[in-house]
Structures are given as structure tokens and as C-alpha cells.
Design an enzyme around this catalytic site. Structure first.
Site, PDB file in Angstrom:
ATOM      1  N   GLU A 221       0.822  -1.215   0.000  1.00 23.44           N
ATOM      2  CA  GLU A 221       0.000   0.000   0.000  1.00 23.44           C
ATOM      3  C   GLU A 221       0.851   1.258   0.000  1.00 23.44           C
ATOM      4  O   GLU A 221       0.513   2.240  -0.673  1.00 23.44           O
ATOM      5  CB  GLU A 221      -0.938   0.005   1.212  1.00 23.44           C
ATOM      6  CG  GLU A 221      -2.015   1.083   1.175  1.00 23.44           C
ATOM      7  CD  GLU A 221      -1.563   2.459   1.665  1.00 23.44           C
ATOM      8  OE1 GLU A 221      -2.263   3.445   1.401  1.00 23.44           O
ATOM      9  OE2 GLU A 221      -0.485   2.533   2.321  1.00 23.44           O
ATOM     10  N   ASP A 241      -7.940   2.343   7.030  1.00 24.22           N
ATOM     11  CA  ASP A 241      -6.614   2.949   7.106  1.00 24.22           C
ATOM     12  C   ASP A 241      -6.697   4.148   8.043  1.00 24.22           C
ATOM     13  O   ASP A 241      -7.782   4.558   8.439  1.00 24.22           O
ATOM     14  CB  ASP A 241      -6.142   3.362   5.709  1.00 24.22           C
ATOM     15  CG  ASP A 241      -4.630   3.331   5.561  1.00 24.22           C
ATOM     16  OD1 ASP A 241      -3.933   3.495   6.579  1.00 24.22           O
ATOM     17  OD2 ASP A 241      -4.162   3.147   4.421  1.00 24.22           O
ATOM     18  N   HIS A 321       3.028   9.373   9.287  1.00 21.78           N
ATOM     19  CA  HIS A 321       4.333   9.178   8.656  1.00 21.78           C
ATOM     20  C   HIS A 321       5.455   9.781   9.482  1.00 21.78           C
ATOM     21  O   HIS A 321       6.538  10.075   8.954  1.00 21.78           O
ATOM     22  CB  HIS A 321       4.343   9.711   7.229  1.00 21.78           C
ATOM     23  CG  HIS A 321       3.623   8.812   6.272  1.00 21.78           C
ATOM     24  ND1 HIS A 321       3.790   8.871   4.912  1.00 21.78           N
ATOM     25  CD2 HIS A 321       2.721   7.821   6.484  1.00 21.78           C
ATOM     26  CE1 HIS A 321       3.027   7.957   4.328  1.00 21.78           C
ATOM     27  NE2 HIS A 321       2.355   7.312   5.266  1.00 21.78           N
TER      28      HIS A 321
END
Length: 345
Positions: A221, A241, A321
Site C-alpha cells: 500500500e 486505514d 508518517h
């Protein structure tokens, strides 16, 4: 419905998954763990040539609803072995290089050896380099110091370290007693734990979903093609997600996010509307947001030409992230919304 999940099961699995290195492209160990968990729950599990796992839970009808979540994470590969024995990296996935500065890592060689390392700038000491604070945090200025007696390329290569070896970031996972969860890679291991929390509860409570569930645990992904292929019987896909936070977004770390649109365009009107209706009906803490710099496995399916309608939900995650954080309430809200969705005919 908010009490649907077994907290000890979900949190235990989440912690386990977080501590298994799985940078995109290097997911063998975590996919084995997924297979073991599927077997423990009594679910059939098959693997595609690309490595995606497909779990099946029969439903009341022959119609098929797809659920997807991904176990691959951000990471890096060795781009080159430098003359000084340090390693230049190439990123796996989209993140700011500044977010990995001073991070502990593991270098995974093709021969099966693992070595500890630390990501540093090429000018890491304020006592030596006058431009420490100003040096741009970009790929060319970052390197991995191997925590061993290595001062040359020859010595690094003698250890078996080569170009193309994978590098995983230490997750530093902590599940705090006050409910907060901080770790790298909550994107999307929090989503995977939520999906398994749903499956475990359905099986334990002997509840059949309205439609047969095909659960896709994907492994590419982060580079955009995880769910690019789906079996032909799937005509509806719900991706699980992380929900992003910040700027004009309203999602918090205790809510389930319902994404109305991301970089791939708007999600299916009927699916999104149903998710909102069910979240209201169940009294869940949720937010509807738009993510202009985001894509998902549902995006990959649509871009791959799959003839499906698609939607996206997931637990709210701060600092995506980077050094991420969520709360267990976000997991419970996500699982409860999933349960409401799959049980309604």
C-alpha cells in the site's frame, strides 16, 4: 455496539504487529503472523502471487464485501555503501527525511543477518560542524551509521551488507495505561488490528455478516499498488486505514474517520452516506474529512481499473508518517462502525 471488540485481543495483536519489521517489500515475517492469526480464528487464508493475504468469512448472502488494510510500513533500502562504511538510503513510502533523523534502525541483509544502525545527518555534531542546524534534511545528507566495527565499504560488505538491503525503523511502540498509543507504523497496523478485532468478535459472538467478507491484508500500500487487483466477485470495497489530523481537518485521535474524498477523488456516495448514518445511529465519535494528500488501498483498486464502489474509514492518527499517536477509543469506534456496516443487510 461500542463494546463489540475484545480490548485485550485487539491491543495484544496491535502490539505484536507493531514490533514485527515490515517495510514495504519486506513483509514475509508479518504475513506469516497474519496467516497464523487467521488459522487461530478458523478462517481460510490464501495468498496471491504478490503476497497479499485473502481471508474469507461466509455471510448470509452470496454477495461479497471486501475489507482491506495493509501491514506494510514506511522504511528504506540501502542505496549505496559509502567509502566510510556508512549507508546512503532510498526511502520506501512518502515521509519527510527529518522525521527519521536520529532514529534507530535495523539493516536486513539478503543472507538473513540483521544489524543495528542509526540514521544521522552527514554533519551530526554541533561540536564539529557549524552548519548542523542549517543542513538540509534530504536524502543526500542522511546516512546510516552501522553499530559495529565498520569504517570502510570493504568492512561493511564483509558483513554481508549490500545495495538493496532493507532497513526498518524502530517502532518504539508504547500502549499507555491511560489509553494513548504511540508508535511508528500505526499507519496501518492500527487498521489491521481493528479489522481482526471485528473478525474475532463476529466469530466469538457467532454473528454472520450480511454479505460474505473477503478481507485483503495488503503488503504494497505504501507504494500505491497494494489492492490494485481484487477477485471478480468483489463489487464493494471498504478500506480501513488511518484518519489524518491537522490543518482544517476535524478528526481527533479518539474518533473514527470517514473520508469523503482523497487524492483519488470522491468515495462512493452511497457507502459514505451509509457510514455516516450508522455512526450517528450507534452514537459513535466520528468525523467526516477530506484528505487532499492521501491515498489508500481503495484508491489503488480504483486506479487499477477494479469495477467496485469504495469507501475509506479508520482510526484517527496524529503526526502520520512520523512519530504517530492514536487512542484506544479510536480503535473501538472503528471496530464498532465496521460491525454496524457488515451486519446491516
Amino acid at each position: 455496539m461500542k463494546a463489540f471488540a475484545d480490548p485485550s485481543y485487539v491491543l495484544g495483536l496491535l502490539e505484536d504487529l507493531l514490533n514485527i519489521p515490515s517495510p514495504t517489500g519486506y513483509t514475509g515475517a508479518i504475513m506469516k503472523r497474519i496467516e497464523e492469526e487467521a488459522e487461530r480464528l478458523g478462517l481460510s487464508c490464501e495468498r496471491t502471487p504478490k503476497g497479499m493475504a485473502i481471508l474469507t468469512l461466509p455471510g448470509e448472502s452470496q454477495e461479497t464485501l471486501g475489507l482491506t488494510a495493509h501491514v506494510d510500513t514506511l522504511g528504506a533500502m540501502v542505496r549505496s555503501v559509502k567509502e566510510n562504511g556508512r549507508l546512503r538510503l532510498t526511502p520506501l513510502g512518502g515521509y519527510a527525511m527529518s522525521s527519521i533523523e536520529n532514529e534507530y534502525v535495523t539493516i536486513h541483509t539478503r543472507s538473513g543477518e540483521s544489524y543495528a544502525g542509526t540514521v544521522l545527518t552527514t554533519h551530526p555534531s554541533v561540536h564539529v560542524f557549524p552548519d548542523v542546524r542549517d543542513q538540509k534534511r534530504e536524502e543526500a545528507n542522511m546516512e546510516v551509521r552501522i553499530e559495529a566495527d565498520v569504517t570502510s565499504r570493504k568492512e561493511a560488505e564483509a558483513m554481508g551488507i549490500r545495495v538493496g538491503d532493507f532497513v526498518s525503523f524502530d517502532p518504539r511502540a508504547q500502549l499507555l495505561e491511560n489509553g494513548w498509543i504511540r508508535s511508528r507504523h500505526l499507519d496501518d497496523k492500527a487498521g489491521v488490528a481493528s479489522v481482526f478485532g471485528l473478525l474475532e468478535a463476529l466469530i466469538r459472538m457467532k454473528k454472520k455478516p450480511a454479505k460474505t467478507l473477503k478481507v485483503f491484508i495488503t503488503n504494497y500500500e505504501e507504494v500505491g499498488h497494494g489492492a490494485g487487483w481484487l477477485p471478480s466477485e468483489v463489487n464493494e470495497l471498504l478500506a480501513v486505514d488511518m484518519g489524518a489530523m491537522g490543518d482544517d481537518l476535524t478528526c481527533t485521535e479518539k474518533q473514527v474517520s470517514i473520508c469523503a474524498k482523497d487524492s483519488s477523488g470522491p468515495y462512493d456516495y452511497e457507502m459514505v452516506s451509509k457510514l455516516i448514518r450508522l455512526a450517528d445511529r450507534e452514537g459513535l465519535a466520528y468525523a467526516v474529512d477530506i484528505y487532499p494528500q492521501y491515498s489508500s488501498d481503495a484508491s489503488a483498486a480504483l486506479r487499477g481499473g477494479q469495477n467496485v464502489k469504495a469507501a475509506l474509514i479508520g482510526p484517527g492518527v496524529h503526526a502520520s508518517h512520523g512519530m504517530e499517536r492514536t487512542h484506544r477509543e479510536a480503535l473501538w469506534n472503528t471496530i464498532a462502525l465496521l460491525a454496524a456496516y457488515v451486519l446491516e443487510a
